[in-house]
Design a protein around this motif. Structure first.
Motif, PDB file in Angstrom:
ATOM      1  N   UNK A 117      86.588 -96.492  23.567  1.00  0.00           N
ATOM      2  CA  UNK A 117      87.863 -96.033  23.003  1.00  0.00           C
ATOM      3  C   UNK A 117      88.318 -94.716  23.649  1.00  0.00           C
ATOM      4  N   UNK A 118      87.363 -93.799  23.793  1.00  0.00           N
ATOM      5  CA  UNK A 118      87.654 -92.519  24.445  1.00  0.00           C
ATOM      6  C   UNK A 118      86.673 -92.314  25.591  1.00  0.00           C
ATOM      7  N   UNK A 119      87.205 -91.855  26.716  1.00  0.00           N
ATOM      8  CA  UNK A 119      86.343 -91.459  27.837  1.00  0.00           C
ATOM      9  C   UNK A 119      86.764 -90.084  28.334  1.00  0.00           C
ATOM     10  N   UNK A 120      85.827 -89.176  28.378  1.00  0.00           N
ATOM     11  CA  UNK A 120      85.986 -87.916  29.112  1.00  0.00           C
ATOM     12  C   UNK A 120      85.103 -88.060  30.343  1.00  0.00           C
ATOM     13  N   UNK A 121      85.724 -88.025  31.521  1.00  0.00           N
ATOM     14  CA  UNK A 121      84.946 -88.224  32.735  1.00  0.00           C
ATOM     15  C   UNK A 121      85.031 -86.978  33.610  1.00  0.00           C
ATOM     16  N   UNK A 122      83.931 -86.245  33.650  1.00  0.00           N
ATOM     17  CA  UNK A 122      83.815 -85.024  34.471  1.00  0.00           C
ATOM     18  C   UNK A 122      84.997 -84.087  34.237  1.00  0.00           C
ATOM     19  N   UNK A 123      85.220 -83.790  32.954  1.00  0.00           N
ATOM     20  CA  UNK A 123      86.389 -82.979  32.598  1.00  0.00           C
ATOM     21  C   UNK A 123      86.041 -81.485  32.632  1.00  0.00           C
ATOM     22  N   UNK A 124      86.874 -80.758  33.352  1.00  0.00           N
ATOM     23  CA  UNK A 124      86.730 -79.307  33.452  1.00  0.00           C
ATOM     24  C   UNK A 124      88.044 -78.667  33.022  1.00  0.00           C
ATOM     25  N   UNK A 125      87.936 -77.589  32.255  1.00  0.00           N
ATOM     26  CA  UNK A 125      89.134 -76.836  31.895  1.00  0.00           C
ATOM     27  C   UNK A 125      88.880 -75.357  32.165  1.00  0.00           C
ATOM     28  N   UNK A 126      89.664 -74.824  33.058  1.00  0.00           N
ATOM     29  CA  UNK A 126      89.533 -73.398  33.395  1.00  0.00           C
ATOM     30  C   UNK A 126      90.818 -72.709  32.943  1.00  0.00           C
ATOM     31  N   UNK A 127      90.679 -71.680  32.109  1.00  0.00           N
ATOM     32  CA  UNK A 127      91.842 -70.908  31.676  1.00  0.00           C
ATOM     33  C   UNK A 127      92.063 -69.732  32.620  1.00  0.00           C
ATOM     34  N   UNK A 128      93.233 -69.144  32.470  1.00  0.00           N
ATOM     35  CA  UNK A 128      93.575 -67.971  33.289  1.00  0.00           C
ATOM     36  C   UNK A 128      92.471 -66.933  33.208  1.00  0.00           C
ATOM     37  N   UNK A 183      89.767 -67.159  35.143  1.00  0.00           N
ATOM     38  CA  UNK A 183      88.533 -67.888  35.463  1.00  0.00           C
ATOM     39  C   UNK A 183      87.626 -68.140  34.262  1.00  0.00           C
ATOM     40  N   UNK A 184      88.240 -68.314  33.096  1.00  0.00           N
ATOM     41  CA  UNK A 184      87.431 -68.637  31.910  1.00  0.00           C
ATOM     42  C   UNK A 184      87.199 -70.148  31.895  1.00  0.00           C
ATOM     43  N   UNK A 185      85.925 -70.521  32.061  1.00  0.00           N
ATOM     44  CA  UNK A 185      85.595 -71.953  32.101  1.00  0.00           C
ATOM     45  C   UNK A 185      85.306 -72.412  30.678  1.00  0.00           C
ATOM     46  N   UNK A 186      86.288 -73.088  30.079  1.00  0.00           N
ATOM     47  CA  UNK A 186      86.128 -73.542  28.686  1.00  0.00           C
ATOM     48  C   UNK A 186      85.347 -74.845  28.638  1.00  0.00           C
ATOM     49  N   UNK A 187      85.585 -75.727  29.626  1.00  0.00           N
ATOM     50  CA  UNK A 187      84.803 -76.965  29.746  1.00  0.00           C
ATOM     51  C   UNK A 187      84.343 -77.107  31.178  1.00  0.00           C
ATOM     52  N   UNK A 188      83.074 -77.472  31.328  1.00  0.00           N
ATOM     53  CA  UNK A 188      82.470 -77.505  32.655  1.00  0.00           C
ATOM     54  C   UNK A 188      81.884 -78.900  32.899  1.00  0.00           C
ATOM     55  N   UNK A 189      82.689 -79.765  33.528  1.00  0.00           N
ATOM     56  CA  UNK A 189      82.179 -81.070  33.941  1.00  0.00           C
ATOM     57  C   UNK A 189      81.641 -81.893  32.757  1.00  0.00           C
ATOM     58  N   UNK A 190      82.474 -82.054  31.750  1.00  0.00           N
ATOM     59  CA  UNK A 190      82.046 -82.717  30.511  1.00  0.00           C
ATOM     60  C   UNK A 190      82.324 -84.221  30.582  1.00  0.00           C
ATOM     61  N   UNK A 191      81.293 -85.010  30.315  1.00  0.00           N
ATOM     62  CA  UNK A 191      81.431 -86.471  30.314  1.00  0.00           C
ATOM     63  C   UNK A 191      80.864 -87.038  29.018  1.00  0.00           C
ATOM     64  N   UNK A 192      81.649 -87.837  28.323  1.00  0.00           N
ATOM     65  CA  UNK A 192      81.131 -88.612  27.185  1.00  0.00           C
ATOM     66  C   UNK A 192      82.081 -89.768  26.897  1.00  0.00           C
ATOM     67  N   UNK A 193      81.559 -90.764  26.206  1.00  0.00           N
ATOM     68  CA  UNK A 193      82.424 -91.854  25.755  1.00  0.00           C
ATOM     69  C   UNK A 193      82.293 -91.962  24.241  1.00  0.00           C
ATOM     70  N   UNK A 194      83.286 -92.553  23.647  1.00  0.00           N
ATOM     71  CA  UNK A 194      83.280 -92.760  22.207  1.00  0.00           C
ATOM     72  C   UNK A 194      83.681 -94.200  21.952  1.00  0.00           C
ATOM     73  N   UNK A 195      82.847 -94.924  21.195  1.00  0.00           N
ATOM     74  CA  UNK A 195      83.149 -96.324  20.904  1.00  0.00           C
ATOM     75  C   UNK A 195      83.994 -96.433  19.632  1.00  0.00           C
TER      76      UNK A 195
END
Ligand code: ADP
Length: 227
Positions: free
Chosen positions: A1-12, A14-26
């Protein structure tokens, strides 16, 4: 149902809020997202509801690439999701019934359907006898139930709750957890962001444990069990 595939979020800055996050949700899963403040839990939610875009990686909801949904279709996308925000954003000048009904009015439901669905939702969250009170007249647990009823207005496939037991005493928290569990049992997929070890330990369900923008454990069990 949900896939996060190697998700990275960097804020202004250089704040790395998410670093290469992978998970699935059934479908029909109940998952807790836990971890210390600043771990990236709310960022996962903000990206999933397309409040923000990731810096890198892919986010898929039911075969739709969430990052590519055009702006004009965002409301259609979000109607599939129910979100109970930490700050519940209840309208103080409206009663419990009016707060819930308002969520249906926004969806342009016919009046009789709105009335019926409001009654159904109030019953579902156990607030029939509080329907004519204003938010100020409610306990913390009751306010949370209004937020949950409102989030269920569009019959979402996925319900996301951010710290639903944040300021509640243990007994009230367990009541909210039982309500969320009942909603899950009736087929809604649930993501619950929480710091509350007690409710996580009591459910013994899937736990995504985050720290410093990474998932450090994805396991079934209590808060501190690690995979
Ligand atoms: P949590 O929900 O686990 O407490 P967040 O996802 O809110 O954590 O935040 C993760 C990190 O990203 C933190 O370091 C936070 O300060 C940072 N952060 C969150 N939102 C922003 C923003 N809009 N701008 C800059 N940094 C942010």
């Amino acid at each position: 149902m949900v896939l996060f595939d190697k998700v990275t979020k960097v804020y202004k800055g250089d704040i790395v809020a998410l670093d290469n996050v992978t998970f699935t949700l059934d479908p029909k899963e109940f998952v807790f997202v836990v971890g210390p403040s600043g771990a990236g839990k709310s960022t996962v939610i903000r990206l999933l509801i397309r409040q923000e875009l990731p810096s890198d990686g892919e986010i898929v909801f039911e075969d739709v690439d969430v990052t590519k949904i055009p702006r004009r279709l965002l409301s259609v996308y979000r109607q599939q999701l129910g979100v109970v925000f930490q700050d519940l954003k209840l309208i103080p000048s409206k009663t419990v019934r009016q707060n819930v009904r308002f969520a249906l009015e926004i969806l342009n439901k016919p009046k009789n359907i709105s009335d019926e669905t409001t009654d159904f939702l109030l019953e579902k969250v156990g607030l029939q006898d509080r329907a004519n009170l204003f938010p100020d007249e409610l306990s913390g647990g009751e306010k949370q139930r209004v937020g949950i009823a409102r989030a269920l207005a569009n019959d979402p496939k996925l319900l996301i709750a951010d710290e639903p037991t944040g300021n509640l005493d243990p007994i009230t928290s367990m009541g909210i957890l039982e309500l969320l569990n009942a909603i899950n049992q009736s087929g809604t997929t649930l993501i619950v962001v929480t710091h509350d070890k007690k409710i996580v330990d009591s459910m013994q369900t899937r736990v995504l444990h985050m720290e410093k923008g990474k998932i450090i454990s994805d396991h079934k069990g209590g808060y501190d069990d690690l995979s």
